[in-house]
Design an enzyme around this catalytic site. Sequence first.
Site, PDB file in Angstrom:
ATOM      1  N   GLU A  77       0.791  -1.244   0.000  1.00 14.34           N
ATOM      2  CA  GLU A  77       0.000   0.000   0.000  1.00 14.34           C
ATOM      3  C   GLU A  77       0.820   1.290   0.000  1.00 14.34           C
ATOM      4  O   GLU A  77       0.555   2.202   0.785  1.00 14.34           O
ATOM      5  CB  GLU A  77      -0.976  -0.023   1.192  1.00 14.34           C
ATOM      6  N   GLU A 132      -6.024 -10.832  -1.585  1.00 10.38           N
ATOM      7  CA  GLU A 132      -6.853 -10.659  -0.378  1.00 10.38           C
ATOM      8  C   GLU A 132      -8.325 -10.616  -0.763  1.00 10.38           C
ATOM      9  O   GLU A 132      -9.092  -9.785  -0.283  1.00 10.38           O
ATOM     10  CB  GLU A 132      -6.456  -9.367   0.358  1.00 10.38           C
TER      11      GLU A 132
HETATM   12  C1  GLA Z   1      -4.891  -4.733   4.159  1.00 16.14           C
HETATM   13  C2  GLA Z   1      -3.674  -5.550   4.539  1.00 16.14           C
HETATM   14  C3  GLA Z   1      -4.076  -6.858   5.133  1.00 16.14           C
HETATM   15  C4  GLA Z   1      -5.207  -6.711   6.100  1.00 16.14           C
HETATM   16  C5  GLA Z   1      -6.351  -6.036   5.447  1.00 16.14           C
HETATM   17  C6  GLA Z   1      -7.497  -5.976   6.409  1.00 16.14           C
HETATM   18  O1  GLA Z   1      -5.442  -5.125   2.985  1.00 16.14           O
HETATM   19  O2  GLA Z   1      -2.814  -5.786   3.470  1.00 16.14           O
HETATM   20  O3  GLA Z   1      -2.986  -7.392   5.807  1.00 16.14           O
HETATM   21  O4  GLA Z   1      -4.809  -5.973   7.228  1.00 16.14           O
HETATM   22  O5  GLA Z   1      -5.918  -4.752   5.081  1.00 16.14           O
HETATM   23  O6  GLA Z   1      -7.591  -7.120   7.166  1.00 16.14           O
END
Ligand code: GLA
Length: 373
Positions: free
Chosen positions: A159, A265
């Site tokens: 990020e 994710e």
């Molecule tokens: C982000 C992070 C993850 C997690 C999500 C929420 O996407 O990369 O590790 O913390 O937020 O769970």
Amino acid sequence: MKIQSTKLLIGLALAGIASGFGRKTEPTLKAAFKKDFYVGAALNYRQISGQDAKATALVKQQFNTISPENLLKWGPVHPQPDKYNFKPADDYVAFGQQNKMFIVGHTLMWHQQTPKWVFEDAAGQTVSREVLLKRLEDHINTVVGRYKGKIGGWDVLNEAIDDQQGDLRKTKWLEILGEDFAAKAFEYAHKADPKAELYYNDYSLYRPEKREGVIKLVKSLQAKGIKVDAIGMQGHYGLTRPSIEQVEASIVAFSKLGVHVNFTELDIDVLPNPSRRQGADIAETFGADTKYNVYTAGLPDSVQQKLTKRYADLFALFHKHRDVIDRITLWGVTDTDSWLNDWPIRGRTSYPLLFGRDYLPKPALQAVVQTAK
Ligand code: GLA
């Protein structure tokens, strides 16, 4: 005697069906996509340690790759300057090895879940570039080095692109280290385990501004001779947004960089989101409000159908681009575990994954498996 044994057989068969025996013949996620990409889930410690035995069984049955939901983030694994907390991560890696899974490391450099001490001296003053670089290198050496040859790929940087114009996000890493913060993290990780795959990971990468920001960042790394193996599109999506075309445009654009694309994710939020930004910035939270917690008594069929179609559309897209996609990871195993029960509002009943609170597959699972054909 004969009647009795017939009865016994019927009884056994019924008991078998009731206990889920009949489901065993359904294809699993990992089997369905075996020729295409790994399919996995992010795990918490209860699943790794077997305390949540039903979830552990599901993981072994369905997935061939795992990610650590929290336990390898800087805060949990390295809470104090001289204190590492390796037990949960050791168990995570051992679980993956025992089950012959592709093991992911998450994450080495992030602006969240990183303790304040990393950026400060004993007096609470911001440290110099030299001090922070040394801390970063020590951390990466220690953590990546410990699992060298065992963790197959690392989210090196998480990020780092902002939500507005796709510029570098204003973080402590950027402020103290300057623009080569990303290059340094990738260099250290590569040195610590030259064979591990190294990834850049972020959310909302379907948005043109963020897409361009990531392309610029990855090109700048490549120009320095740094190897980036894949871009991780987190995939915290909604029922209708982003569109399949938007996601596809980013898969195509990223693959032109010569890197692979992973969905790292994946989850689909069916609840109303009070934010207009449609991002997944964990810093953006709202107060509890029942009008946003709408399915406490169960998911209505009409929404279940939309979720099924949404998952099927996404997996059809992934399957279409299987030549550049190595891995699809869901962010959790069952709905009970999902972070979306607490974000962006705490204490909601959320339904974002392929397995419900009863550990049973949702209709979406079968629809997803169908897309592999
Ligand atoms: C982000 C992070 C993850 C997690 C999500 C929420 O996407 O990369 O590790 O913390 O937020 O769970």
